[in-house]
Write an enzyme that holds these catalytic residues in place. Structure first.
Site, PDB file in Angstrom:
ATOM      1  N   GLU A 113       2.224  -4.637 -13.005  1.00  0.00           N
ATOM      2  CA  GLU A 113       2.814  -3.415 -12.470  1.00  0.00           C
ATOM      3  C   GLU A 113       3.984  -3.718 -11.539  1.00  0.00           C
ATOM      4  O   GLU A 113       4.973  -2.974 -11.505  1.00  0.00           O
ATOM      5  CB  GLU A 113       1.741  -2.600 -11.754  1.00  0.00           C
ATOM      6  CG  GLU A 113       0.699  -2.050 -12.718  1.00  0.00           C
ATOM      7  CD  GLU A 113      -0.397  -1.265 -12.029  1.00  0.00           C
ATOM      8  OE1 GLU A 113      -0.625  -0.104 -12.417  1.00  0.00           O
ATOM      9  OE2 GLU A 113      -1.018  -1.815 -11.100  1.00  0.00           O
ATOM     10  N   GLU A 133      -7.602  -3.866 -15.647  1.00  0.00           N
ATOM     11  CA  GLU A 133      -8.236  -2.998 -14.647  1.00  0.00           C
ATOM     12  C   GLU A 133      -9.492  -2.292 -15.157  1.00  0.00           C
ATOM     13  O   GLU A 133     -10.466  -2.127 -14.404  1.00  0.00           O
ATOM     14  CB  GLU A 133      -7.225  -1.959 -14.140  1.00  0.00           C
ATOM     15  CG  GLU A 133      -6.278  -2.473 -13.071  1.00  0.00           C
ATOM     16  CD  GLU A 133      -5.059  -3.175 -13.641  1.00  0.00           C
ATOM     17  OE1 GLU A 133      -4.117  -3.429 -12.879  1.00  0.00           O
ATOM     18  OE2 GLU A 133      -5.046  -3.466 -14.857  1.00  0.00           O
TER      19      GLU A 133
END
Length: 261
Positions: A113, A133
């Site tokens: 990210e 995640e």
């Protein structure tokens, strides 16, 4: 002349008008703990308002990883990091200057990210990108869940739902990164991009970046009005006249420094 400033978990090197920020925790694959997040955010804030910095290059130490994301051991010990010290949120919030990610190794979770929050991405050939995640009971909500804006939906869903890695070569084919280079060449290649950008008008570079991101986020009519307004301001400013004069006189232009972010 380069000047290294040791900031423990992040190092800062000025190369003329280019600022190189290196996440310096190779022993944990450059994972992000609270001190690292704080220092990196502060360095980026400083660069945004420094007229001597025209381009930022972000990389990691060593060649094992660009960034492994959030330091889970630190998370277990110290809790969730302060959201006000998130470099990802800072970069995604209209950061004015170009930021180039030199992916010297894999970018995983929050590291992926962080890379996505940068404007240009150069990756070493052994780099891969992954969003694990869901396997940890959370969502990649700081950019990962916006991958459908940059990748085909099927590919974005595969990454987000399975956690499977995406190789640098495949990411290049999909247009997610700009260039794949041999191991050890990510930073030199990123610096080449930065040097090319830094030769141009700072005002025009900042305006072009802002307008391109606005084109993704707003109605086209609003985007076009912004483009006309900014173009009129640039044409009335000193850099447009200097660029034309330099072309006519066959010399390098002397751009007006940016004094504010």
């Amino acid at each position: 002349m380069t000047d290294w400033q040791d900031m423990t978990s992040v190092t800062s090197e000025h190369r003329g008008s280019i600022l190189v920020l290196t996440i310096n925790r190779p022993e944990v694959r450059n994972a992000l703990d609270q001190p690292t997040l704080t220092v990196l955010t502060q360095a980026l804030i400083g660069a945004a308002t420094d007229p001597q910095v025209l381009v930022v290059v972000l990389t990691g130490a060593g060649d094992r990883a660009f960034c492994a994301g959030l330091d889970l051991k630190a998370l277990a010990t110290h809790g969730v990091p302060d959201p006000d010290t998130s470099p990802v949120n800072l970069l995604r919030g209209g950061y004015p200057k170009p930021v180039i990610a030199a992916l010297n190794g894999p970018a995983v979770g929050g590291g992926f990210e962080l890379a996505l929050a940068c404007d240009l991405l150069v990756a070493a050939e052994h780099c891969y990108l992954a969003l694990p995640e869901v396997g940890r009971g959370i969502a990649a909500s700081e950019g990962g869940t916006e991958l459908p804006l940059r990748l085909p939906l099927a590919v974005a869903l595969e990454l987000g739902l399975t956690g499977s890695p995406l190789s640098a070569g495949r990411a290049l084919e999909l247009g997610l990164i700009n260039q794949v280079v041999p191991i050890g060449q990510a930073l030199p290649t990123a610096l080449q991009y930065a040097e090319q950008i830094s030769k141009h008008s700072p005002a025009a570079v900042v305006a072009t970046k802002a307008l391109m991101y606005e084109a993704l986020a707003v109605d086209r009519a609003i985007s076009r009005r912004s483009a006309r307004r900014v173009t009129a301001d640039l044409l009335a400013g000193p850099d447009a006249a200097e660029g034309a004069a330099a072309f006519v006189e066959k010399r390098a232009p002397h751009w007006t420094p940016q004094t504010t972010a």
